[in-house]
Every structure is written in structure tokens, then in C-alpha cells.
Design a protein around this motif. Structure first.
Motif, PDB file in Angstrom:
ATOM      1  N   UNK A 106     -16.177   2.805  11.204  1.00  8.96           N
ATOM      2  CA  UNK A 106     -15.933   3.787  12.248  1.00  8.96           C
ATOM      3  C   UNK A 106     -15.906   3.071  13.365  1.00  8.96           C
ATOM      4  N   UNK A 155      -2.572   4.559  11.343  1.00  7.02           N
ATOM      5  CA  UNK A 155      -3.045   5.727  11.672  1.00  7.02           C
ATOM      6  C   UNK A 155      -3.709   5.746   9.909  1.00  7.02           C
ATOM      7  N   UNK A 156      -2.046   5.840   9.454  1.00  7.84           N
ATOM      8  CA  UNK A 156      -2.818   5.771   7.750  1.00  7.84           C
ATOM      9  C   UNK A 156      -3.259   4.547   6.937  1.00  7.84           C
ATOM     10  N   UNK A 178     -10.356   1.268   6.285  1.00  4.88           N
ATOM     11  CA  UNK A 178     -12.256   2.382   6.409  1.00  4.88           C
ATOM     12  C   UNK A 178     -12.457   2.291   4.988  1.00  4.88           C
ATOM     13  N   UNK A 179     -11.334   2.988   3.786  1.00  2.00           N
ATOM     14  CA  UNK A 179     -11.615   3.115   2.290  1.00  2.00           C
ATOM     15  C   UNK A 179     -12.424   1.827   1.525  1.00  2.00           C
ATOM     16  N   UNK A 228       0.838  -1.174  -0.273  1.00  2.00           N
ATOM     17  CA  UNK A 228       0.094   0.001   0.070  1.00  2.00           C
ATOM     18  C   UNK A 228       0.697   1.120  -0.038  1.00  2.00           C
ATOM     19  N   UNK A 282     -14.089  -0.997   3.184  1.00  4.19           N
ATOM     20  CA  UNK A 282     -14.925  -1.651   3.431  1.00  4.19           C
ATOM     21  C   UNK A 282     -14.247  -2.661   4.822  1.00  4.19           C
ATOM     22  N   UNK A 302      -7.076   3.918   7.723  1.00  2.00           N
ATOM     23  CA  UNK A 302      -8.078   5.092   6.756  1.00  2.00           C
ATOM     24  C   UNK A 302      -7.958   4.074   5.648  1.00  2.00           C
ATOM     25  N   UNK A 303      -6.753   3.198   5.392  1.00 11.28           N
ATOM     26  CA  UNK A 303      -7.084   2.525   3.819  1.00 11.28           C
ATOM     27  C   UNK A 303      -8.151   1.702   4.238  1.00 11.28           C
TER      28      UNK A 303
END
Lengths: 225, 196
Positions: B192, B178-179, B185-186, B172, B188, B182-183
Motif C-alpha cells: 500500500x 485505479x482498478x 495489491x490483491x 484481467x 501482492x 487494486x489488482x
């Protein structure tokens, strides 16, 4: 090639446009016309050798400061320069980038909050990183330069120092590669350039610390021998 | 998106600067380190360097073999090229991934270096998506678990857990937790409210 004080300032800028960032950090004004480096420095009382040293290190990756370069550093001006750089990164560039990230986050429903808190956390870390330097390393340098004793040691300070570039590169990847395509493409391209520019500058900032600041403090700690 | 970083170990400034100029004409390469003598080679085989160009005449034949081996041990993915101005024995030539000759023209030098970068980009192109196991590890990373906890939950050794994490980051190009969150979450992989 290396820069010399008899060159016109505009020649330096033609070779490396990034050097324009040096001027505000030294309180040097625009509108310098055809003046040479030494003349422009004198106008603002900036030590010529330090200004040239920074321009050379900033521009030529293989430039290694000589022992003479290090010994002739004016620590007060070096610290002034570094603090002004910190201020520029934190209060200008990051604030600017934040506005754009915020716009993007606002239209990226699901991950908007997380993206924003990622960015805020990064800002906090950068602020903490700079604060460590400003509250320990710089006073340490200034005391030693005055011939006074200091309670700090370079080695201890460096151990507290952590990397602030990883997350910036994560941010560019998230913004360009992973956010859904429909979210504000133009805004994302714009902010991508801003982040890359900042990260280039932060890398140079780290090089300045590694090649100039740290050897100078080392030399002071060794009793200027 | 990342550049191929090149280090040069060569005593002649003319050769170093010439090489640097040729190499940096090509946007995918960057010369990140230059060593003028054998005694200052600390950091030469750093993981951030992918190609090393060395003048073999700075070493005796025996030392050369040992040195090349040491560098390869330090950084397995390092590709080492020799830059030669005169005859180099077959035995020494075999130590290197490639040989650059002083008479060579720039395009031929660049194409030798590129051959290596293509190998590199092909190998990463094969595996762009995360495996099922890597996704499971990613979810736990995003939820804030440590390597040890991840290993326990998935019944794998801690070394395997760490290896999965390294693969996730290299695929990736995202390094921070933290990065990675986000990955996840994006894509799915988590919601959250699952984030601590």
C-alpha cells in the motif's frame, strides 16, 4: 414492434420491466390501474410523444428516431427527465451500492481502503460528468429552444465528456474475480447484480443522449431547419 | 463473461429481424448494430464488434473483395460471415470466414457462430496469468508512471510498453489505472505505501 399511446401502460412494462424507471423521472405515480399510456401521461401533464419516444429508444436497440420525432421534442421535459435520471444514479443507486461496497471494504483488510477510495473517486467522476451536462449542455438547449443565443457549442461540450462505464465494469471484476474468496460472498453477489443493473441503465442513458438529446440540440443549433 | 457482439449488414428487414431473433435466443451473442444499407456503414468494424454478418449481394464482386479487406484492416479480429440466398461464387465465398444460408435451421446457424467464439475463448484460456514482464509493467502502472517512464525504466520501447498494458487489460478485464492498482495489491505485487 413499437409502443403506441393507445396501449395500456402495463403492457409496456410487461415487455420491458425496466421502463418502470421512467415513471418517477416524470413524476408519474404508481397505481395507474388499467390506464392507457396517453391517459397516464395526461394525468401528470407529461408530453405523450416524448414519453413514447423515450420508451421506444429505451426498449428497442434498433429504434432510430425520425426527423419528426426529434422536431417535436419538448426540451424542458427532456431536461427534466435527464436531471431526474442523474439524481437517481447519483443519490440513489450509487449511494446504495456504496453502502454495500463499504461493508465489503471493511472486511477486506489490505485493500479495503483502496477499494473504497476507488469507489469514491468513481462517484466524484460521475458527479462531475453529470455536472458538466447540467451546467452547460442543458442551459444551452433551453436557451436555444427559447430562441435566445447561447455562449456554448455542442461540439465543445461533447469534447469534455468522458466515459463513465469502464470503472463500473472494473469494479464488478474486482468484486467477483479478484477479491479473496472468503470475503463476504453473499454481499458481493448482491452488489454485483446492483452494479450490473446500474450499468445497463447508464448504457441506455447514453443511448438516449446519443439518439435524442444530441440530434435535438444539433437541430436547434442549425436554426430549426 | 463478455458477450460476443454481432453486427448485421442486410437490406431486408425480414432477414435482419429473423437473424436477430435466432441469434439472441442464445445468451452468449448480442446483435449490437444493424445496417440496412451499404451507405451507412460507419462504425461497422469497430473493435467492439466480433462478428459481422453481411449480404454480399449488396456489393459487386470487385467491391466486395475490397470492402471485406478494408473491414479486416480496421479490425483484425473481426470474423465476417456472408448471408446468402442464392449461389455465391467460390471466389467470393473464400473471402468470408463462414457462409450462412437462408434455408439453414437456427441450431446450425448458431453452431457456425459458436465455432468462432470457441476459438476466441480457447485462445484467452491459454494465457490467463500475467507474464513476468507484464507484472513488472503492472507494478509501474499502479505506481502511477506514464508509458514513457515505464519504457525508460524497463529499457523497452514505448510501443512495447503500450502492448504490455493492452495485454494486461485484456487478460484481467480491468481498464482503469485505479482498478489495476487494486489488482496489483490483491496479488501482492505491490504494498500500500508504494502507491503514489
Amino acid at each position: 414492434m413499437r409502443f403506441t399511446e393507445k396501449q395500456k401502460l402495463e403492457e409496456l412494462l410487461a415487455i420491458n420491466p425496466q421502463l418502470i424507471l421512467m415513471l418517477p423521472r416524470f413524476d408519474m405515480k404508481l397505481g395507474f390501474g388499467e390506464k392507457r399510456v396517453d391517459e397516464v401521461c395526461r394525468l401528470s401533464n407529461v408530453p405523450i410523444s416524448l414519453f413514447l419516444l423515450l420508451c421506444n429508444v429505451y426498449t428497442y436497440d434498433d429504434y432510430e428516431p425520425s426527423e419528426e420525432d426529434i422536431k417535436s421534442i419538448n426540451g424542458k421535459w427532456l431536461v427534466k427527465y435527464l436531471i431526474a435520471s442523474h439524481d437517481f444514479y447519483l443519490n440513489h443507486r450509487l449511494k446504495h451500492i456504496e453502502k454495500h461496497v463499504e461493508k465489503i471494504a471493511n472486511s477486506a483488510e489490505k485493500v479495503g481502503n483502496v477499494l473504497m477510495s476507488f469507489f469514491k473517486k468513481y462517484e466524484d467522476e460521475v458527479a462531475k460528468h453529470f455536472m458538466t451536462e447540467e451546467s452547460s449542455l442543458f442551459p444551452h438547449l433551453l436557451k436555444l429552444e427559447e430562441g435566445e443565443s447561447s455562449k456554448y457549442k455542442l461540439q465543445d461540450i461533447l469534447e469534455m465528456h468522458d466515459n463513465i462505464e469502464d470503472q463500473l465494469s472494473d469494479l464488478t471484476n474486482i468484486i467477483i474475480k479478484y477479491l479473496p474468496p472468503e470475503i463476504m460472498p453473499n454481499e458481493r453477489i448482491g452488489v454485483w447484480f446492483d452494479i450490473i443493473q446500474l450499468s445497463k441503465d447508464l448504457i441506455k442513458h447514453a443511448v438516449v443522449e446519443e439518439k435524442i438529446l444530441i440530434p435535438y440540440v444539433n437541430w436547434l443549433e442549425g436554426g430549426k431547419k | 463473461m463478455s458477450k460476443t457482439n454481432i453486427a448485421i449488414l442486410e437490406s431486408s428487414s425480414i432477414i435482419v429481424e429473423g437473424l436477430q431473433k435466432i441469434i439472441e435466443n442464445s445468451p452468449e451473442f448480442k446483435v449490437t448494430k444493424v445496417f440496412r444499407s451499404y451507405s451507412f456503414t460507419h462504425g461497422i468494424a469497430l473493435p467492439s464488434v466480433q462478428i459481422l454478418i453481411v449480404n454480399p449481394r449488396l456489393f459487386g464482386e470487385f467491391n466486395l473483395a475490397k470492402q471485406v479487406q478494408d473491414w479486416k484492416n480496421e479490425n483484425e479480429s473481426l470474423h465476417i460471415f456472408a448471408i446468402v440466398s442464392s449461389y455465391l461464387s467460390a471466389k467470393s465465398t473464400a473471402l468470408f470466414d463462414g457462409v450462412i444460408e437462408l434455408e439453414e435451421d437456427p441450431s446450425s446457424i448458431l453452431s457456425k457462430l459458436r465455432n468462432y467464439s470457441e476459438i476466441k475463448s480457447n485462445s484467452s484460456a491459454e494465457s490467463c496469468d500475467l507474464s513476468q514482464r507484464e507484472k513488472e509493467v503492472l507494478v509501474l502502472v499502479a505506481k502511477g508512471f506514464t508509458n514513457k517512464e515505464i519504457a525508460d525504466q524497463l529499457n523497452i520501447s514505448i510501443h512495447t510498453a503500450i502492448a504490455h498494458r493492452k495485454n494486461i487489460t485484456s487478460k484481467t478485464n480491468i481498464k482503469s489505472i485505479s482498478g489495476l492498482t487494486i489488482y496489483a495489491l490483491l496479488n501482492n505485487l505491490i504494498s500500500q505505501d508504494e502507491i503514489r
